[in-house]
Design a protein around this motif. Structure first.
Motif, PDB file in Angstrom:
ATOM      1  N   CYS A 144       0.837  -1.221   0.000  1.00 46.55           N
ATOM      2  CA  CYS A 144       0.000   0.000   0.000  1.00 46.55           C
ATOM      3  C   CYS A 144       0.861   1.256   0.000  1.00 46.55           C
ATOM      4  O   CYS A 144       0.723   2.144   0.838  1.00 46.55           O
ATOM      5  CB  CYS A 144      -0.973   0.002   1.173  1.00 46.55           C
ATOM      6  N   ARG A 145       1.755   1.325  -0.999  1.00 46.04           N
ATOM      7  CA  ARG A 145       2.589   2.520  -1.114  1.00 46.04           C
ATOM      8  C   ARG A 145       2.903   2.807  -2.579  1.00 46.04           C
ATOM      9  O   ARG A 145       2.922   1.909  -3.421  1.00 46.04           O
ATOM     10  CB  ARG A 145       3.854   2.396  -0.302  1.00 46.04           C
ATOM     11  N   ILE A 146       3.153   4.075  -2.823  1.00 38.89           N
ATOM     12  CA  ILE A 146       3.539   4.559  -4.143  1.00 38.89           C
ATOM     13  C   ILE A 146       4.973   5.036  -4.017  1.00 38.89           C
ATOM     14  O   ILE A 146       5.287   5.872  -3.168  1.00 38.89           O
ATOM     15  CB  ILE A 146       2.625   5.716  -4.591  1.00 38.89           C
ATOM     16  N   GLU A 147       5.840   4.483  -4.845  1.00 41.15           N
ATOM     17  CA  GLU A 147       7.257   4.814  -4.783  1.00 41.15           C
ATOM     18  C   GLU A 147       7.624   5.780  -5.902  1.00 41.15           C
ATOM     19  O   GLU A 147       7.280   5.566  -7.059  1.00 41.15           O
ATOM     20  CB  GLU A 147       8.095   3.546  -4.875  1.00 41.15           C
ATOM     21  N   LEU A 148       8.358   6.831  -5.526  1.00 35.00           N
ATOM     22  CA  LEU A 148       8.822   7.847  -6.467  1.00 35.00           C
ATOM     23  C   LEU A 148      10.223   7.505  -6.966  1.00 35.00           C
ATOM     24  O   LEU A 148      10.953   6.746  -6.305  1.00 35.00           O
ATOM     25  CB  LEU A 148       8.836   9.207  -5.781  1.00 35.00           C
ATOM     26  N   PRO A 149      10.636   8.070  -8.086  1.00 38.86           N
ATOM     27  CA  PRO A 149      11.977   7.764  -8.610  1.00 38.86           C
ATOM     28  C   PRO A 149      13.110   8.118  -7.660  1.00 38.86           C
ATOM     29  O   PRO A 149      14.158   7.471  -7.676  1.00 38.86           O
ATOM     30  CB  PRO A 149      12.066   8.619  -9.885  1.00 38.86           C
ATOM     31  N   ASP A 150      12.910   9.134  -6.803  1.00 38.18           N
ATOM     32  CA  ASP A 150      13.974   9.553  -5.887  1.00 38.18           C
ATOM     33  C   ASP A 150      13.985   8.761  -4.579  1.00 38.18           C
ATOM     34  O   ASP A 150      14.743   9.070  -3.666  1.00 38.18           O
ATOM     35  CB  ASP A 150      13.870  11.047  -5.586  1.00 38.18           C
ATOM     36  N   GLY A 151      13.140   7.735  -4.493  1.00 41.89           N
ATOM     37  CA  GLY A 151      13.073   6.919  -3.281  1.00 41.89           C
ATOM     38  C   GLY A 151      11.990   7.351  -2.310  1.00 41.89           C
ATOM     39  O   GLY A 151      11.714   6.659  -1.338  1.00 41.89           O
ATOM     40  N   GLY A 152      11.368   8.505  -2.556  1.00 43.44           N
ATOM     41  CA  GLY A 152      10.264   8.943  -1.707  1.00 43.44           C
ATOM     42  C   GLY A 152       9.071   8.014  -1.851  1.00 43.44           C
ATOM     43  O   GLY A 152       8.952   7.275  -2.837  1.00 43.44           O
ATOM     44  N   ARG A 153       8.193   8.041  -0.857  1.00 41.42           N
ATOM     45  CA  ARG A 153       7.039   7.141  -0.862  1.00 41.42           C
ATOM     46  C   ARG A 153       5.796   7.857  -0.364  1.00 41.42           C
ATOM     47  O   ARG A 153       5.875   8.705   0.518  1.00 41.42           O
ATOM     48  CB  ARG A 153       7.283   5.947   0.058  1.00 41.42           C
ATOM     49  N   PHE A 154       4.658   7.473  -0.939  1.00 46.79           N
ATOM     50  CA  PHE A 154       3.344   7.889  -0.450  1.00 46.79           C
ATOM     51  C   PHE A 154       2.629   6.625  -0.011  1.00 46.79           C
ATOM     52  O   PHE A 154       2.612   5.635  -0.748  1.00 46.79           O
ATOM     53  CB  PHE A 154       2.472   8.504  -1.543  1.00 46.79           C
ATOM     54  N   GLY A 155       2.036   6.638   1.145  1.00 49.69           N
ATOM     55  CA  GLY A 155       1.184   5.526   1.554  1.00 49.69           C
ATOM     56  C   GLY A 155      -0.241   5.766   1.073  1.00 49.69           C
ATOM     57  O   GLY A 155      -0.625   6.891   0.768  1.00 49.69           O
ATOM     58  N   PHE A 156      -1.009   4.709   0.961  1.00 50.76           N
ATOM     59  CA  PHE A 156      -2.416   4.853   0.615  1.00 50.76           C
ATOM     60  C   PHE A 156      -3.214   3.749   1.300  1.00 50.76           C
ATOM     61  O   PHE A 156      -2.671   2.729   1.708  1.00 50.76           O
ATOM     62  CB  PHE A 156      -2.654   4.839  -0.900  1.00 50.76           C
ATOM     63  N   ASN A 157      -4.502   3.989   1.420  1.00 53.59           N
ATOM     64  CA  ASN A 157      -5.402   3.009   2.023  1.00 53.59           C
ATOM     65  C   ASN A 157      -6.246   2.366   0.943  1.00 53.59           C
ATOM     66  O   ASN A 157      -6.632   3.018  -0.033  1.00 53.59           O
ATOM     67  CB  ASN A 157      -6.344   3.683   3.041  1.00 53.59           C
ATOM     68  N   ILE A 158      -6.526   1.099   1.139  1.00 51.86           N
ATOM     69  CA  ILE A 158      -7.405   0.364   0.239  1.00 51.86           C
ATOM     70  C   ILE A 158      -8.168  -0.651   1.080  1.00 51.86           C
ATOM     71  O   ILE A 158      -7.614  -1.222   2.032  1.00 51.86           O
ATOM     72  CB  ILE A 158      -6.612  -0.320  -0.901  1.00 51.86           C
ATOM     73  N   ASP A 159      -9.408  -0.838   0.753  1.00 49.09           N
ATOM     74  CA  ASP A 159     -10.222  -1.831   1.431  1.00 49.09           C
ATOM     75  C   ASP A 159      -9.508  -3.184   1.386  1.00 49.09           C
ATOM     76  O   ASP A 159      -9.009  -3.600   0.332  1.00 49.09           O
ATOM     77  CB  ASP A 159     -11.588  -1.912   0.720  1.00 49.09           C
ATOM     78  N   GLY A 160      -9.439  -3.856   2.522  1.00 47.28           N
ATOM     79  CA  GLY A 160      -8.707  -5.116   2.618  1.00 47.28           C
ATOM     80  C   GLY A 160      -9.209  -6.194   1.680  1.00 47.28           C
ATOM     81  O   GLY A 160      -8.426  -6.931   1.068  1.00 47.28           O
TER      82      GLY A 160
END
Length: 193
Positions: A144-160
């Motif tokens: 449940c994460r989005i990875e950026l080219p520079d190594g940064g990350r965004f988390g996200f929620n999704i129904d299990g």
């Protein structure tokens, strides 16, 4: 559906806010129950001019948007009427994920049920992605994460349950059918009582 655990792609950006389902696929194209072929109608009234030629001003017609599997859409994406054809059209067009700071709940459920990942991200992350079209992202569904080219990350929620279905490549019915043996065994214990 195929199992999905990772989507890696450049982003196509459609910054318009309040894009409703009739913009995603106009009602006049809802004459079929077939999923394939609907991609040619995705954003039809924006993609094409009155004479049927491609609109050079529409962001998804630009060469940089071709082949992108991740759509970053403006705030309040897929509002309006419920129609399963909207996620079908986006999938057939080639998108595997849609990211926005707000996505209509019913569209989000329809999308997840059909194998299109619809992710709501925080406003500052959304602004960053809108301002950086064509950025390469890796969406890790398991983590449940989005990875950026520079190594940064965004988390996200999704129904299990939706996450499980995406990872297994099944819809709700497919999930139940995968447990047919356990269901039958349970039913046998209940009928014997």
């Amino acid at each position: 559906m195929k199992p999905i655990s990772l989507i890696r792609s450049r982003t196509a950006v459609l910054p318009n806010e309040n894009i409703d389902t009739d913009r995603i696929i106009p009602a006049r194209f809802l004459t079929t129950t077939q999923r394939s072929g609907l991609g040619r109608f995705a954003f039809h009234d924006w993609r094409f001019t009155e004479d049927g030629s491609l609109n050079p001003d529409f962001p998804l017609n630009h060469a940089t948007a071709q082949g992108c599997q991740i759509l970053v859409a403006g705030h309040n994406f897929a509002c309006g009427s419920s129609r399963e054809h909207a996620p079908w059209a986006l999938l057939d067009y080639g998108f595997r994920a849609v990211l926005s700071s707000e996505i209509a709940d019913i569209f989000r459920r329809n999308a997840l049920n059909n194998g299109l990942l619809a992710i709501v991200i925080r406003p500052q992350e959304h602004r960053f992605l809108l301002d950086n079209p064509g950025i390469e992202l890796a969406i890790d569904i398991r983590a449940c994460r989005i990875e950026l080219p520079d190594g940064g990350r965004f988390g996200f929620n999704i129904d299990g349950f939706a996450r499980t279905c995406l990872l297994q490549g099944v819809d709700q019915l497919g999930y139940l059918l995968g447990h047919a043996g356990a269901i039958a065994a349970f039913e046998n214990t209940r009928s014997a009582a």
